[in-house]
Enzyme design. Structure first.
Site, mmCIF file in Angstrom:
data_model
loop_
_atom_site.group_PDB
_atom_site.id
_atom_site.type_symbol
_atom_site.label_atom_id
_atom_site.label_comp_id
_atom_site.label_asym_id
_atom_site.label_seq_id
_atom_site.Cartn_x
_atom_site.Cartn_y
_atom_site.Cartn_z
ATOM 1 N N LYS B 79 0.785 -1.208 0.061
ATOM 2 C CA LYS B 79 0.028 0.007 -0.164
ATOM 3 C C LYS B 79 0.784 1.362 -0.046
ATOM 4 O O LYS B 79 1.940 1.195 0.708
ATOM 5 C CB LYS B 79 -0.856 -0.059 1.293
ATOM 6 C CG LYS B 79 -2.008 1.306 1.357
ATOM 7 C CD LYS B 79 -2.765 1.125 2.627
ATOM 8 C CE LYS B 79 -4.029 1.983 2.359
ATOM 9 N NZ LYS B 79 -4.865 1.945 3.630
ATOM 10 N N SER B 159 -9.865 2.231 2.454
ATOM 11 C CA SER B 159 -8.900 3.015 1.604
ATOM 12 C C SER B 159 -7.952 2.098 0.749
ATOM 13 O O SER B 159 -7.393 2.287 -0.072
ATOM 14 C CB SER B 159 -8.089 3.918 2.366
ATOM 15 O OG SER B 159 -7.251 3.438 3.433
ATOM 16 N N SER B 183 -10.395 0.019 6.557
ATOM 17 C CA SER B 183 -9.780 -0.041 5.512
ATOM 18 C C SER B 183 -9.172 -1.113 4.932
ATOM 19 O O SER B 183 -8.567 -1.261 3.861
ATOM 20 C CB SER B 183 -8.660 1.301 5.754
ATOM 21 O OG SER B 183 -9.613 2.582 5.213
#
Ligand SMILES: [Mg+2]
Ligand SMILES: [Zn+2]
Lengths: 95, 493, 483
Positions: B79, B159, B183
């Site tokens: 990420k 996210s 997320s």
């Protein structure tokens, strides 16, 4: 509680976010929408409840007093948008 | 043999150890898949083929020497919130510009220590603020799943949308992710993969771009519960560089996956039967209860009375912390700078140009709730309610060993849906957010499909630092569900 | 009579409180492992934490906490076993994180007090409100470029103790004495080097004025005053400004001001005009600071003797005057020097020599106690030469002068210059005989009752002996011979 335009302007200034005058009404409406929804918390009885700050440990761990970092001048400055020699540079500040 | 991108991490480890495949081949297969599919899915912001090839070569050498780490040669997506030394780290924001950190986050450092290969940096909502991956400054990521007979682009959730989409579409065997309000779990559910947010303090936050420090936790996304356990075992661990990192041993998570649920008491919180819960998700939840009962668990009705206040609590605490965590993005030492007449003007123009709308909204809300005259009414109040939410769980643990809930109130939605009303978007996290507020572990496991063929997930919550039970329950659900559906868009399909 | 400012409407009382920022003596910074040394290359003592880089986290330095606790104990203050770090949010070029990590609601040290010594010999107790730990900011240089300010983050993250006093001071002298005493305590404790030129100790001076018997009026804060003399001048200048405003029928506006040391006036700080809203809240990166009572106790047990206790000991045990005791304890180094000299010797004699000829000597050669050419050991040896009658007081002064000039030990100087005192009674008697023979008339006068002439004979004898005669022996033998 709800925000007026002047408050939105003040908060934006505190947060150092430039907001165009034309965008203020939209922002004001959005923020008031969120704050209105948050308002439901006032219904919770929190008398005498100790506020919970974080999810983690209950006490700080302390490190020893040793120099283990620094001496990386070039790396610290490498991403700077503006620098003058070994300094970061910004528009002149008047004190 | 199975196409390399179809392997699980556990399977790839066996294949690598048996020399049935080399790390170079495994990595190249993923790089090829990325080249083919990423232009469509936008799951990666940055792909690092040279770095990945070099790391794969190193892994092959280590395998040949018999000195391979537990993740040697396993290709992962990172990420883009984790700082990676020498590789651009954007947090999905314009304001970080071309920021190249000279340092490595502890979590990615742990993965590298264990031999992992990094394919690139996965897309995300800007600064991890969002539930749809549409707020990324690098464009939205797309969910590889499609509604039957409908080509509408669906969101992968957020996210960590890029992480979940990459894993689902076979563009990585696993991915790192972070979870501040859901997320990891919500995008995992939307993309039909597994993801766990461990206990707060389990993974170091050092080197992860901060959103809301008291809620942020790193965790893995992968295609099986066991793979999540393998990755978490590597990512987790005490870090003296993070004052909130827990100094506790990391157990063998993978061993817990097959443990079974016999004798476990599983709580079913009545407050999670929320208004507007889709009947399909309600049915899946009941199905999950039946599976666990059939495996020997006891179901217990429990009450978590402050559940309905979790979202508004979160939307005070998280923006408040974010508003000050993001103050460092000022155009002075790194990142974007927009020139101004004076320093204040420089700050205001830089931050206006560098942050997107959702980030600005949260900064403004956070600044407001901390400002003079409102602090007690909003921030302190939210902290008190947070304490009550945690107390609800503390009391539940006296009765149960784990809690079963749906992961999300709906399946993945279209990119253009839910965009007008910020509050409607926030409701996505209604089931996941309590775990962040209480600091407890939570896992999402794919358990079925909705009527349109989209994946749905179940969530397992556990006691602090008892991820093992969460993995045991997750493993049982995974086995019972036999979820083998595949997304429409995937490598080698 | 107490200090007042005479205005056209009569006398005004001045009310003063000080917020002192003291740099904690430590190797590394409060929340990072970068060094704290003064005067390094710009941005060379900066970690990514100090520069506010993404993902960087603070970890507290135990020694900085210990120093704050020691200081609290030295200020007779409450040590809070539970305290917390808060973020103070504001934007400034040399504040990399956009907030300062400080302690707002729950400081590590609570209320305490110190006693200050005033010029007339009196003392006064000044209340301490609190002491908290916080990070220093970086440094902005505004004079290097016509349109830019330059930023050096070496100081960013260095530990500071902010020590806040009660508004208990009423004159520039009291403010000066408070800062003097505070600096003295910090230096004794070794928790801050007290170096005001290097900015290790900076004072924000809160000043207001009022008529006798009134409550407090609006105060102004004069920021970052960096010497004790300037603190005293700033108090007076600011108080006069406020008196003039009030007397002209105007209002004093609460604001932060700067002291212009060249013009001797305070002026408003433009950069601080912006109304602040610091949005303090608990730093989520830092769990609470929880101290063990046993740790505090061990720090307390290891505290050095503080100035007040030392002064009392010098008066009580050594019999020094309060003034000498005060002078000798002002600086930790002076007290250590004194004790080294006084050890095993007459403490009053040691005090007299140090406060008299030794200080004068230091002054003459422009040295401090740390750079003194005369060591405590050599000064002690000189006193020994007096005690064993090798040197008269007068000769000893000469020898000390030579010691300052040459840095040599007193014994060596005595030998080289043949300054050794004569104690041989036969030799003295021979000189006395000569003097009496040469002054037969005066001997007659003395013997017929003119006692005052005794001094004359002493002087003549010593002169003949070039001052080296042992004064006691000269006296004794003269008395005997003159009858
Ligand atoms: Mg101040
Ligand atoms: Zn301060």
């Amino acid at each position: 509680m709800s925000l007026d335009t002047a408050t939105v302007r003040r908060v934006a200034s505190l947060a150092r976010l430039r907001v165009e005058e034309a965008d203020l009404p939209r922002l004001e409406a959005e923020l008031n929408g969120i704050l209105g929804w948050i308002e439901q918390l006032q219904a919770v009885d929190t008398q005498g409840v100790e506020p919970m700050a974080g999810g983690g440990a209950q006490a700080l761990r302390m490190r020893e007093d040793r120099v283990t970092d620094g001496g990386i001048q070039e790396q610290v400055l490498a991403n700077a948008p503006d620098r003058a020699g070994a300094f970061f540079a910004v528009p002149k500040v008047v004190e | 043999m199975t196409h390399p991108t179809e392997l699980t991490i556990a399977g790839a480890r066996r294949a690598l150890a048996a020399r049935e495949i080399s790390a170079a081949e495994l990595t190249q297969a993923h790089l090829d898949a990325i080249a083919a599919l990423n232009p469509r899915l936008n799951a990666y912001i940055t792909v690092t083929p040279e770095l990945a090839a070099a790391q794969a070569a190193e892994a092959d050498a280590a395998l040949a020497r018999g000195e391979a780490g537990p993740l040697a040669g396993i290709p992962l997506a990172i990420k883009d919130l984790f700082c990676t030394a020498g590789t651009r780290t954007t947090a999905g924001s314009r304001i970080l510009g071309d920021f190249v950190p000279p340092y490595e986050s502890t979590v990615t450092g742990n993965l590298l220590r264990d031999g992992a290969v990094f394919l690139g940096k996965a897309n995300l909502d800007e600064f991890a603020m969002g539930s749809s991956n549409t707020s990324s400054a690098f464009g939205a990521a797309e969910n590889p799943w499609k509604r039957q007979g409908d080509d509408t682009a669906l969101v992968p959730g957020g996210s960590s949308g890029g992480s979940a989409a990459a894993v689902a579409a076979r563009l990585a065997l696993g991915a790192t992710a972070t979870d501040t309000g859901g997320s990891i779990r919500q995008p995992a559910a939307f993309c039909g993969v597994s993801g766990i947010k461990p206990t707060y303090g389990r993974c170091s936050r050092f080197g992860i771009v901060a959103y809301a420090s008291s809620l942020d936790q790193a965790g893995p996304v992968a295609r099986t519960v066991e793979d999540c356990a393998i990755l978490l075992g590597s990512m987790a661990g005490f870090d003296p560089r993070d004052s909130t990192s827990a100094d506790v041993a990391v157990p063998d998570f993978a061993a817990a996956v097959a443990r079974g649920v016999k004798g476990l008491r599983i709580g079913i919180p009545r407050e999670y039967r929320v208004e507007g819960l889709s009947p399909e998700i309600d049915a899946l939840w009941r199905q999950g209860m039946d599976w666990l009962r059939a495996e020997g668990a006891t179901l217990v009705d429990i009450s978590l009375p402050h559940t309905k206040y979790a979202l508004p609590t979160y939307y005070i605490v998280a923006p408040a912390e974010a508003s000050t965590n993001l103050a460092r993005y000022d155009g002075v030492r790194f990142g974007l700078r927009e020139n101004g007449e004076d320093l204040k003007d420089l700050y205001e123009r830089t931050r206006a140009a560098g942050f997107g709308d959702e980030v600005k909204r949260r900064i403004l809300i956070g600044t407001y709730v901390l400002s003079a005259g409102y602090y007690d009414a909003y921030y302190v109040k939210a902290q008190q309610v947070r304490a009550l939410i945690k107390r609800d769980f503390d009391q539940a643990w006296a009765q149960v060993d784990a809690i079963l809930t749906p992961a999300t109130p709906t399946a993945a939605f279209g990119r253009d849906e839910n965009q007008d009303d910020p509050v409607a978007m926030y409701l996505n996290d209604v089931f996941t957010i309590t775990a962040n507020l209480a600091g407890i572990p939570g896992m999402s496991v794919p358990a079925g499909l909705d009527g349109k063929g989209l994946p749905l997930g179940l969530q397992v919550l556990g006691r602090p630092f008892d991820e093992e039970t969460v993995f045991a329950v997750g493993g049982a659900i995974e086995r019972a569900a036999g979820f083998h559906a595949l997304p429409a868009l995937r490598a080698a399909a | 009579m107490s200090y007042t400012i005479e205005g056209s409407t009569g006398p005004w009382e001045v009310v003063i409180g000080l917020e002192v920022h003291a740099q904690v003596t430590s190797m590394a910074k409060l929340f990072s492992g970068a060094a704290t040394e003064f005067g390094a290359e710009p941005n060379s003592q900066v970690s990514f934490i100090d520069a506010g880089f993404p993902g960087m986290l603070p970890v507290i330095n135990r020694e900085c906490v210990a120093q704050a606790v020691r200081t609290g104990l030295g200020l007779n203050a409450q040590v809070n076993l539970w305290s917390r770090f808060d973020r103070k949010n504001y934007f400034y070029a040399d504040l990399p994180q956009g907030y300062q990590i400080s302690q707002y609601q729950y400081p590590v040290i609570g209320t305490g007090q110190i006693e200050i010594q005033l010029g007339d010999g009196s003392t006064k107790t000044i209340g301490i409100t609190r002491l908290h730990l916080e990070q220093d900011a970086g440094k902005s240089l505004h004079d290097q470029h016509p349109s830019k300010s330059y930023i050096d983050l070496n100081r960013s993250g260095v530990a500071l103790m902010e020590i806040v006093s009660e508004p208990d001071m009423r004159s520039p002298e009291e403010a000066g004495a408070y800062l003097t005493k505070l600096r003295q305590i910090l230096r004794y404790l070794g928790t801050c080097d007290g170096n005001m030129e290097q900015g290790s100790l900076r004072a924000d001076v809160n000043v207001s004025v009022r008529k006798a018997g009134e409550g407090f009026r609006t105060r102004c804060e004069v920021k970052n005053v960096n010497s004790i003399r300037f603190v005293m001048q700033a108090v007076e200048a600011e108080a006069r400004r406020q008196v003039e405003l009030w007397e002209a029928g105007e209002e004093v506006v609460q604001e932060t001001r700067l002291f212009d040391t060249t013009r001797g006036v305070t002026r408003s700080m433009r950069s601080k005009e912006d109304a602040h809203d610091y949005r303090y809240f608990p730093d989520p990166d830092l769990p609470p600071l929880v101290l063990e009572q046993s740790w505090v106790d061990s720090l307390k047990a290891a505290l050095p003797e503080l100035p007040d206790a030392r002064r009392a000991r010098y008066v009580g045990d050594f019999g020094l005057t309060p003034y000498d005791a005060h002078v000798l304890t002002l600086e930790k180094e002076t007290a250590a020097f004194y004790e080294a000299v006084a050890k095993g010797r007459d403490p009053k004699m040691a005090a007299n020599w140090i406060t008299g000829d030794f200080f004068a000597g230091l002054n003459r050669v422009g040295a401090s106690i740390g750079s003194s050419p005369v060591s405590a050991e050599d000064l002690g040896a000189l006193l020994d030469l007096i005690s064993d009658n090798t040197l008269s007081g007068k000769l000893a002064k000469e020898v000390l002068e030579a010691m300052f000039e040459t840095g040599k030990a007193p014994g060596l100087i005595v030998e080289e210059r043949g300054l050794k005192q004569v104690t041989d009674t036969g030799a003295i008697e021979a000189v006395i005989d000569q003097v009496m023979a040469a002054n037969a008339g005066k001997v007659e006068e003395y013997r017929s009752g003119k006692d005052k002439l005794f001094g004359f004979f002493v002087g003549q004898t010593m002169k003949a002996m070039q001052g080296k005669g042992n004064p006691a022996l000269v006296n004794e033998l003269l008395k005997k011979k003159l009858g």
